[in-house]
Write a protein that holds these residues in place. Structure first.
Motif, mmCIF file in Angstrom:
data_model
loop_
_atom_site.group_PDB
_atom_site.id
_atom_site.type_symbol
_atom_site.label_atom_id
_atom_site.label_comp_id
_atom_site.label_asym_id
_atom_site.label_seq_id
_atom_site.Cartn_x
_atom_site.Cartn_y
_atom_site.Cartn_z
ATOM 1 N N GLN A 51 0.680 -1.105 -0.032
ATOM 2 C CA GLN A 51 0.079 -0.067 -0.165
ATOM 3 C C GLN A 51 0.921 1.373 0.022
ATOM 4 O OE1 GLN A 51 -2.465 -1.262 3.527
ATOM 5 N NE2 GLN A 51 -4.073 -1.354 1.863
ATOM 6 N N GLN A 52 2.310 0.999 0.131
ATOM 7 C CA GLN A 52 3.057 2.369 0.038
ATOM 8 C C GLN A 52 3.923 2.315 -1.113
ATOM 9 O OE1 GLN A 52 2.953 4.465 2.526
ATOM 10 N NE2 GLN A 52 1.276 3.391 3.183
ATOM 11 N N PRO A 53 4.187 3.497 -1.813
ATOM 12 C CA PRO A 53 4.857 3.432 -2.907
ATOM 13 C C PRO A 53 6.294 3.100 -2.374
ATOM 14 C CG PRO A 53 3.449 5.311 -2.976
ATOM 15 C CD PRO A 53 3.355 4.605 -1.644
ATOM 16 N N ASP A 54 7.155 2.466 -3.556
ATOM 17 C CA ASP A 54 8.551 2.081 -3.073
ATOM 18 C C ASP A 54 9.470 3.451 -3.236
ATOM 19 O OD1 ASP A 54 8.857 2.296 -5.948
ATOM 20 O OD2 ASP A 54 9.136 0.233 -6.058
ATOM 21 N N GLY B 5 -2.438 -4.334 -19.106
ATOM 22 C CA GLY B 5 -1.810 -3.751 -18.039
ATOM 23 C C GLY B 5 -2.533 -2.418 -17.407
ATOM 24 N N LEU B 6 -1.709 -2.095 -16.261
ATOM 25 C CA LEU B 6 -2.747 -0.907 -15.409
ATOM 26 C C LEU B 6 -1.549 -0.002 -15.215
ATOM 27 C CD1 LEU B 6 -4.992 -0.051 -14.017
ATOM 28 C CD2 LEU B 6 -4.099 -1.286 -12.237
ATOM 29 N N ARG B 7 -1.866 1.105 -15.003
ATOM 30 C CA ARG B 7 -1.101 2.359 -14.345
ATOM 31 C C ARG B 7 -1.931 2.836 -13.353
ATOM 32 N NH1 ARG B 7 0.919 6.974 -13.769
ATOM 33 N NH2 ARG B 7 3.016 7.457 -13.931
ATOM 34 N N ASP B 8 -1.371 2.808 -12.285
ATOM 35 C CA ASP B 8 -2.082 3.099 -10.972
ATOM 36 C C ASP B 8 -1.978 4.675 -11.021
ATOM 37 O OD1 ASP B 8 -2.121 3.935 -8.076
ATOM 38 O OD2 ASP B 8 -2.866 1.876 -7.758
ATOM 39 N N ASN C 200 1.230 6.107 -9.017
ATOM 40 C CA ASN C 200 2.368 5.676 -9.570
ATOM 41 C C ASN C 200 3.048 6.977 -9.939
ATOM 42 O OD1 ASN C 200 4.685 4.440 -10.623
ATOM 43 N ND2 ASN C 200 3.628 2.877 -11.878
ATOM 44 N N LYS C 201 4.237 7.035 -9.664
ATOM 45 C CA LYS C 201 5.000 8.297 -9.968
ATOM 46 C C LYS C 201 5.801 8.106 -10.957
ATOM 47 C CE LYS C 201 3.707 10.894 -6.256
ATOM 48 N NZ LYS C 201 2.243 10.816 -6.207
ATOM 49 N N THR C 202 6.260 7.055 -11.457
ATOM 50 C CA THR C 202 7.088 6.718 -12.575
ATOM 51 C C THR C 202 6.569 6.525 -13.812
ATOM 52 O OG1 THR C 202 6.976 4.353 -12.388
ATOM 53 C CG2 THR C 202 8.421 5.306 -11.028
ATOM 54 N N PRO C 203 7.212 6.418 -15.159
ATOM 55 C CA PRO C 203 6.442 6.417 -16.056
ATOM 56 C C PRO C 203 5.937 4.936 -16.547
ATOM 57 C CG PRO C 203 8.662 6.981 -16.449
ATOM 58 C CD PRO C 203 8.515 6.817 -15.234
#
Length: 190
Positions: free
Chosen positions: A91-94, A125-128, A131-134
């Motif tokens: 539940q926490q971004p890396d 696919g999925l982009r949350d 999510n802070k990355t491309p």
């Protein structure tokens, strides 16, 4: 004003052939019957909404669940875990800002999505949104990687990890009109 002994009480005013008292009594009685017929002021179930009838939950085919577990072990376990337990601290971004893979049991959120949504996520696919990355949060699995049958098997396996209550909820999602999923690349470059 006193009445003389033996004198009759004056008749109440008449409207048509009924007395006002009788007519008023009838309206009061009808009003009470109406109020009582409508039920309590705070009904347990909102008025006009029938009691929900549980949607029947299909029985899982043990062979399909077994095949799904094998496919999951081969294609999904590297992110979601061997037992679909998800990544630690999912539940926490890396450190890069990626949202780790969630568990597929009751502690995750997979059971909140319909089969169509889950299939679409697996296939496309999925982009949350957090999510802070491309990169996509979950990569797509094209037809040369997973067949529709294999995706169905994986879904059966995942469903086998849910409680009866969550299976019921998810089956209700399957019966609702589909909700369009956002494009996997939505939000890239924010």
């Amino acid at each position: 004003m006193e009445r003389a002994p033996g004198a009759r009480r004056a008749d109440p005013p008449r409207v048509g052939s009924e007395t006002v008292r009788r007519r008023t009594g009838r309206w009061v009685t009808l009003g009470l019957l109406f109020v009582l017929g409508c039920g309590p002021a705070n009904p347990a179930q909102p008025a006009g909404r029938p009691s929900p009838t549980p949607v029947p939950v299909p029985t899982l085919d043990p062979g399909q669940v077994s095949r799904g577990r094998a496919v999951s072990g081969q294609h999904c376990a590297s992110c979601h875990g061997v037992d679909a337990q998800g990544a630690p601290d999912w539940q926490q971004p890396d450190a890069r800002g990626d949202v780790p893979a969630p568990p597929h049991d009751d502690t995750g959120h997979t059971w909140r999505h319909s089969d169509a949504q889950l299939s679409e996520i697996i296939r496309g696919g999925l982009r949350d949104q957090f999510n802070k990355t491309p990169e996509l949060t979950m990569p797509p699995f094209q037809t040369d990687q997973l067949s529709d049958q294999q995706i169905g098997d994986v879904l059966a396996y995942v469903k086998s990890l849910w409680s009866a209550e969550h299976r019921q909820f998810q089956e209700e999602q399957n019966r609702r009109p589909p909700i369009p999923m956002p494009s996997p690349n939505a939000g890239v470059g924010r």
